[in-house]
Write a protein that holds these residues in place. Structure first.
Motif: not given
Lengths: 459, 459
Positions: A222-226, A247-251, A274-278, A306-311
């Motif tokens: 998940v990459i957060p954006y302002n 997948a590249i999702e916008y939320m 705003a977030y990209l979930m990849i 700073e991205p959050l990475i779920g493994i």
């Protein structure tokens, strides 16, 4: 009379006329404000196999009775709602499933749910790439509606996986189209015509689906954006980098917060609006790390935080669950959800155009969607129906007009169903509608199959 | 009269009636023994754009003149041969091409050749995955015929890449279907119906094709075997291993030797009588090495001999060239080539059945094909036409019957064209033929477009 004949075909037990016992079959997941009303004189029939489906259709065709085929009822555009007196044809008892490991194919009857399919496939160490949302959807419906979902960026939509179907024509003939085949050019592709026809040309009773070997590793970032625009601008560069994410999702923040709250979970990102979930996958942990690193660098250049990475599976599932639950958590306040798609690089422009529509109508339009494939789901809220400055229909039409300007389409993955018919003229000219009506007539000369879905119903 | 009107539409220069100047337009690459004969009264017309195509079709429809759309003329089943007096419509002047890097799409007019497309795409550092053989094929024809090729194992056939088309109906209307879109469910998918319709429903004037980022590295392996069955048995295991090769081709020794000799090259394998040619691609040299090693181990378990691995472009091109040239080098002695496809794991059984047919008719049937996707091209030789023990038609019908038993299809990638119509009854029942004829009528009420191709022509 008709009920008796139906009972002769499927057996006493499988014909239901008591309204209370068919209540779940009168609806789907369409937002309440736009949901069509079911008719009053209905019989719910549950055949056991394609032969019984054929018998029901022959009877219906002979007596000109409308038939509404029905899978899991997870549709979002009223495509399965029985709007005329007639027969609800539920495929739920067609449950056979076989995995052919040597050919990497699943042969599944229409009533097998996505959940059952995925389980069965994973049991065999294999992988079914697309994942179009709600797991109670049935495979017949998934094929009939050419369902999409977030993994389409890498793997495409249902159409790419369906290699064969068995389908019963409204006149009763059983067609076997395609097979466990990766190539097939024998005449016009009737199978591809039936895929996406939303149960208006034939009733799909079985599908043959292509499978893949299981992928070794995956990660969900998940990459957060302002600023939303920064998030959206990063997408084409990721796609050109040589990495092809699943997948590249916008939320947007509103959507994920409502969804997290609804689930009693905490959205794991403290920053950003705003977030990209990849989602990426690869042959090894190393491969995954290298992909995540390259994506992080691209996102950073576009002012990503700073991205959050779920493994682990657990971390990934939590993020996915919040993403998947957006629609149902918004639903209470939702007037309608739309399903437009544009060329992927035009997603930013589309969002800006929708912001302007929202502003004109004094509402907020939360947006999330499949940024990697240009498919956006703006959520039109109930205040649009209630407020004084405009109304739902007008705002929706304006959004559609902006979509057309960008070379877009009315529905990327949900289908036309019933609720989109009034605006379809924005996207389809007279000649195309005429060709579609002509095709409908070839398959269904008496117009008994799912009347009012896709093709406007005059009666 | 008609010629004058055609000249009014496209200009004097672009209407040719002199037989000698149209000689190349009267044929395609079909084997001589089965190639249909062209008609005698023909006008060759070369429009510049879809507007002129529309003008020509309106005129032809009004005066009931047959029209034969034509791309590169690389077909193998007579689909583009003008078998009735009428108009040959060549798309060769429609040459526009644009690469949209942001959306990873190519927008190409129908007359752009595969060679031109690949060059243009590579110039931009991108990749067009499918490679259906002869590079002089034109993109309009590739879409109209849903061309396949060897890379379909990983990347699928043309259908998976065509995202939009512009096509002119026989009644003159110009349809724009799809777009730079990865998802589109707005009504019946007319685009997917036109793909594979071999120029019988509409004339494709432009296509929008999905592109991919360039892949970093690739290798071409050749694994020799002494026993064909061992080669074929290795294929499902490779496909289940988690590696998805671009291509897995099967070739027999006769075919590669004839082809090498024809090209003045030496086939690089000293051993073996049966070969698998496998192309892999990956993100790095290491990735490629690891894939090749895993494949080698699987092949070795199935009694494969020492594999040859081509890493440089030159080495890979040499192997590919020999593979690609098989058809043209056999052609002189060829009576017909067929294009059957079966579930991939049944390829071995199909070959054994064909061996038995060859034995019954006292002939040799060299076979090569796309082992990874079940598409086989048995070469029926001229001695079948000439020998006493049987004939071409009977042997072919027997092969088709064996194909049906294995759940196969008549044509995997070449299409029905004209030459397969007499045997189509083995594969398509009456109802399916009826539906196809009905669809044809909806698009082409006067039956002017490519009559006799796909749909049997009564007149």
């Amino acid at each position: 009379m008709m009920v008796k004949k139906l009972k002769d075909i499927v057996g006493q037990r499988w014909v239901i006329t008591d309204r209370e016992r068919m209540i779940d079959y009168l609806t789907d997941e369409t937002a309440a404000s736009v949901k069509p009303k079911p008719a009053s004189e209905l019989a719910l029939v549950k055949p056991a196999n394609s032969k019984e489906v054929s018998g029901i259709l022959k009877l219906a065709n002979c007596e000109r009775i409308p038939v509404f085929p029905r899978g899991g009822g997870t549709g979002l555009c009223g495509g399965a709602i029985p709007t005329k007196d007639g027969i609800i044809l539920s495929l739920e008892r067609l449950k056979g499933i076989e995995i052919d490991k040597d050919n990497l194919m699943a042969i599944a009857e229409a009533g097998v749910t996505l959940k059952e399919l995925v389980e069965k496939v994973e049991e065999q160490g294999l992988f079914f790439p697309p994942h179009p949302g709600d797991e109670s959807a049935q495979v017949g419906g998934l094929a009939a509606c050419n369902a999409g979902g977030s993994r389409a960026v890498k793997y495409g939509v249902m159409r790419s996986y369906v290699k064969g179907i068995e389908a019963v024509l409204p006149t009763g003939e059983v067609l076997k189209l395609g097979g466990e085949l990766l190539k097939n050019n024998t005449g016009y592709d009737l199978m591809h015509l039936i895929i996406g026809s939303e149960g208006t040309l034939a009733v799909i009773t079985r599908v043959i689906l292509r499978l893949f070997p299981r992928v070794a590793a995956s990660a969900t970032m998940v990459i957060p954006y302002n600023i939303r625009r920064d998030a959206i601008n990063a997408v084409p560069e990721i796609l050109q980098s040589g990495i092809i994410p699943l997948a590249i999702e916008y939320m947007d923040r509103i959507s994920v917060e409502v969804s997290s709250e609804h689930l009693g979970l905490e959205w794991p990102c403290k920053t950003g609006t705003a977030y990209l979930m990849i989602i990426v996958e690869g042959q090894s942990e190393e491969d995954i790390h290298s992909q995540c690193e390259r994506i992080s660098r691209i996102c950073h250049r576009h002012h990503g935080l700073e991205p959050l990475i779920g493994i682990t599976r657990k971390e990934q599932d939590k993020i996915l669950k919040i993403r998947s639950n957006i629609y149902s958590s918004l639903k209470r306040d939702l007037a309608d959800t739309i399903d437009i798609a544009v060329p992927p690089a035009s997603m930013g422009k589309l969002m800006e155009a929708i912001d302007r529509v929202a502003e004109r109508y004094g509402t907020t339009i939360p947006m999330c969607g499949h940024a990697g494939d240009g498919n956006l789901h703006p959520a039109l809220m109930k205040d649009l129906v209630e407020n004084k400055r405009g109304n739902l229909k007008k705002a929706k039409r304006e959004i559609y007009q902006e979509t057309v300007k960008l070379g877009g389409t009315m529905t990327g993955e949900h289908g036309l169903g019933r609720i989109r018919i009034p605006d379809v003229d924005i996207f389809l000219d007279k000649k195309r509608l005429e060709l579609m009506a002509g095709i409908k007539k070839v398959f269904d000369p008496n117009g008994i199959l799912n009347p009012g879905c896709i093709i406007k119903c005059d009666k």
